[in-house]
Design a protein around this motif. Sequence first.
Motif, PDB file in Angstrom:
ATOM      1  N   LEU A  51       0.833  -1.192   0.000  1.00 33.20           N
ATOM      2  CA  LEU A  51       0.000   0.000   0.000  1.00 33.20           C
ATOM      3  C   LEU A  51       0.878   1.255   0.000  1.00 33.20           C
ATOM      4  CD1 LEU A  51      -3.016   0.811   0.255  1.00 33.20           C
ATOM      5  CD2 LEU A  51      -2.600   1.044   2.718  1.00 33.20           C
ATOM      6  N   SER A  52       1.889   1.259   0.870  1.00 38.64           N
ATOM      7  CA  SER A  52       2.746   2.440   0.943  1.00 38.64           C
ATOM      8  C   SER A  52       3.581   2.590  -0.327  1.00 38.64           C
ATOM      9  CB  SER A  52       3.638   2.380   2.182  1.00 38.64           C
ATOM     10  OG  SER A  52       4.713   1.500   1.964  1.00 38.64           O
ATOM     11  N   VAL A  53       4.032   1.458  -0.865  1.00 31.68           N
ATOM     12  CA  VAL A  53       4.811   1.514  -2.106  1.00 31.68           C
ATOM     13  C   VAL A  53       3.952   2.094  -3.228  1.00 31.68           C
ATOM     14  CG1 VAL A  53       5.951   0.153  -3.897  1.00 31.68           C
ATOM     15  CG2 VAL A  53       6.354  -0.382  -1.489  1.00 31.68           C
ATOM     16  N   PHE A  54       2.695   1.647  -3.258  1.00 35.09           N
ATOM     17  CA  PHE A  54       1.787   2.102  -4.290  1.00 35.09           C
ATOM     18  C   PHE A  54       1.530   3.604  -4.179  1.00 35.09           C
ATOM     19  CE2 PHE A  54      -2.641   3.183  -5.237  1.00 35.09           C
ATOM     20  CZ  PHE A  54      -2.643   2.971  -6.606  1.00 35.09           C
ATOM     21  N   MET A  55       1.277   4.057  -2.952  1.00 37.67           N
ATOM     22  CA  MET A  55       1.011   5.481  -2.765  1.00 37.67           C
ATOM     23  C   MET A  55       2.227   6.324  -3.115  1.00 37.67           C
ATOM     24  SD  MET A  55      -1.385   5.603   0.574  1.00 37.67           S
ATOM     25  CE  MET A  55      -2.026   7.240   0.328  1.00 37.67           C
ATOM     26  N   MET A  56       3.388   5.833  -2.740  1.00 39.53           N
ATOM     27  CA  MET A  56       4.601   6.573  -3.019  1.00 39.53           C
ATOM     28  C   MET A  56       4.801   6.713  -4.519  1.00 39.53           C
ATOM     29  SD  MET A  56       8.189   6.193  -1.112  1.00 39.53           S
ATOM     30  CE  MET A  56       8.890   4.743  -1.829  1.00 39.53           C
ATOM     31  N   SER A  57       4.634   5.592  -5.214  1.00 42.24           N
ATOM     32  CA  SER A  57       4.893   5.659  -6.650  1.00 42.24           C
ATOM     33  C   SER A  57       3.869   6.557  -7.336  1.00 42.24           C
ATOM     34  CB  SER A  57       4.885   4.266  -7.278  1.00 42.24           C
ATOM     35  OG  SER A  57       3.589   3.755  -7.269  1.00 42.24           O
ATOM     36  N   PHE A  58       2.655   6.613  -6.778  1.00 43.82           N
ATOM     37  CA  PHE A  58       1.627   7.484  -7.335  1.00 43.82           C
ATOM     38  C   PHE A  58       2.054   8.951  -7.220  1.00 43.82           C
ATOM     39  CE2 PHE A  58      -2.211  10.061  -6.663  1.00 43.82           C
ATOM     40  CZ  PHE A  58      -2.852   9.822  -7.867  1.00 43.82           C
ATOM     41  N   ILE A  59       2.538   9.308  -6.038  1.00 43.87           N
ATOM     42  CA  ILE A  59       2.970  10.699  -5.836  1.00 43.87           C
ATOM     43  C   ILE A  59       4.179  11.018  -6.708  1.00 43.87           C
ATOM     44  CG2 ILE A  59       3.914  12.329  -4.171  1.00 43.87           C
ATOM     45  CD1 ILE A  59       2.307  10.933  -2.038  1.00 43.87           C
TER      46      ILE A  59
END
Lengths: 602, 235
Positions: A193-201
Amino acid sequence: MAHGAMKSGEKAKNFKKSLGKLIAYIGNYKFGLIAVMVFAIGSTVFNVVGPKILGNATTEIFNGIMSKLSGGSGINFDAIARIILLLLVLYVVSAVFQFIQGFLMTGISQKMCFKLRKELIEKINRMPMNYFDTRTYGEVLSRITNDVDTLGQSLNQSVTQLITSVTTIIGITYMMFTISPLLTVITFVILPLSVFMMSFIVKKSQRFFRDQQAYLGKVNGQVEEIYAGHNIVQAFNREEEVIAEFKATNKKLYESAWKSQYLSGLMQPIMGFVGNLGYVAVAIVGGILAAKGTITVGNIQSFIANVKQFTQPIGQMAQVSNMLQSAVAAAERVFEFLDEEEEEQKAENHAPIKACELEGNVEFEHVRFGYNPDKIILKDFSADIKSGQKIAIVGPTGAGKTTIIKLLMRFYDVNDGSIKIDGHNIKDFDRSELREVFGMVLQDTWLFKGTIMENIRYGRLDATDEEVIAAAKAAHAHHFIMTLPGGYDMELNEEASNISQGQKQLITIARAILADNRIMILDEATSSVDTRTEERIQKAMDNLTKGRTSFVIAHRLSTIRDADLILVLKDGDVIEQGNHEELLRKGGFYAELYNSQFEQTA
Amino acid sequence: MMYPLNNISFTAKPGETTAFIGSTGSGKSTLVNLIPRFFDVTEGSITLDGVDIREVEKEELRKNIGYVPQKAVLFSGTIASNIAYGCENASEDTIEEAAEISQSKEFIMAKPNKYQSSIAQGGANVSGGQKQRLSIARAIARHPKIYVFDDSFSALDFKTDAVLRKELSKVTGNSTVLIVAQRISTILHADKIVVLDEGKIAGIGTHKELMKNNEVYRQIASSQLSQADIEATLA
């Protein structure tokens, strides 16, 4: 950290191939690298084990309190002391390993930079001149300085970080599993989840970062341009337009910078939030498990510490991949230059005479040449020059006056025909010995930091002080040198700005007289110096060219008129040749050029 | 206090060329840079048609001046936008005329995009001589009352220098032309030559007059021309 991860490094054109070359190059240091790996892994393992042992101490305390409550023996302080001592030893050893590893890796990367720089400099001297025609010097310079630097720095950090991050991730995962497989699974659900959010930003903000960089460049360019042309902006009343233009660019920079900075600022809090969610989950499930007695309290603490440790190497991996990219891109440029074709240094069939024994009869035989073979500029040039003659090369700006000189010194080779000195083709001499035949005095004087004596002696390193002074006298430089503070021992600064332009010229002439080359190449200055120095320079030039074959890129009419042979160039080709009178009689381009300066125009 | 210029008095008239010559550091550039008011005089005054230039709006004053600096500077944009830098709504004819007089037309036409060819920041993509010619075109396109050439011809070869000045004389007509020069040949035919030496006027006159009675001027001449050439200029 957000910045480092965000900065998209330059991409290599051929990543795999360049990476291969880089690895092969680093291979020279494989023993050092193996040592680095061993110490890095060692240091990380101790680091990862830490929390688990610390957790044992907590468990000990917890059990002690529990036993006290139930009337038992209380806390076992000896056991706790033992655990803490063990922990201390582990951390100290880990730190020592880290120091050793850092020391070795810095040594390796700096040694590599040193070697690369050395190879690049040696390479430059073997490069053919035309290589520099299509590239700016800045470009080549940047390979020696920036690229090698980038390579050294990113290699130093990325190799270490790569090893430690991988080891840490593996180590922590292992440790977590040994504590509680269930908790581990929970963590791994939250992590993506955190990896996904980071890559989104990162994806969102990257566009703004690119815009920010582009507009920053534009703002810089505009400031530079306006500053350089300040008096023109004023003289042509463009102040308002210039300000309006700047405002527009500045506004765009503001907008993109605002967005990129804001988004990258969001990273930390979001990551923190996701991390905290993880803690809560671990704490709740851990608490339940502890209540059931399937896990100790210390283990929960160790586990949370492990989760915290986990996010760091993941962030580092992203950084490392960026760094590795820019390292490979830099390496690619460096190796590209090192693999460039060189000009051959030695003659295949050496002439039966050494170049230093030449007298200086120069013969051009049907020379045909173009910087680009499809575009021949020198079509069929022949001239027979006897030793001691003076040749003036004249023509309008951009006519290619230096071409003949570049051919003579073999910075370029003729396409057809030949150039001979004393009957020997110049191709039959080694390049370095051929170039020693020529002495040069150019418009851009080249002096270095050092005394005047040293600067003149540069012409011939074994010259005695008396010989240096004699050369200075012949160059009409002695008089002014004696009036300087310190005379011949006066120290010139880096740009030699503590003496005048004219004086610099006299010193370079003295240097050329001392060097005593058989053939002289002179580029007369177009900028005017004061009248008296000008006279001295002319006399010094006369002394210099006496008895030597000399080629002069001439701007001064007196030089042109006195020449034994005048070569008139236009659009790269020699269109007329002869002496002053002959050419005037001919009434061609030269006559027109010569007469134009007296024409009634104003 | 040492002033770079001292006690300078002269009048430049419309329709005439006034030239300034002297060794480096003699104050030629400083002198002509006073005219567009890049600096103001410390004492004394400069008047334009009888009005002290310090009493005129800078913008108004500069509108009348076609200034060509020593070191040509261009701006990013196109060749056309650079020529029209001083008069935004210049017609195509004006731009082309300015290019032709400044001897730029030939190299402009050789470019695939002609007048719309782009110019990089600082004019980095054209040669030094071309930059200088475009910077002259920029001044011409303004049709100014006063031309100030601050040593703008030295970067050109003799031939281009001569042709350019010949063409220029056709349009300068009733304008006042001020030329700072290094080469005697550039100013040989000026109506008035002001010889500067260490910030002072060492003499004013035509080439012939100065050759007769000015030692500084004679020295400059003999350092550049041979005896035979000098005689030819006096004939």
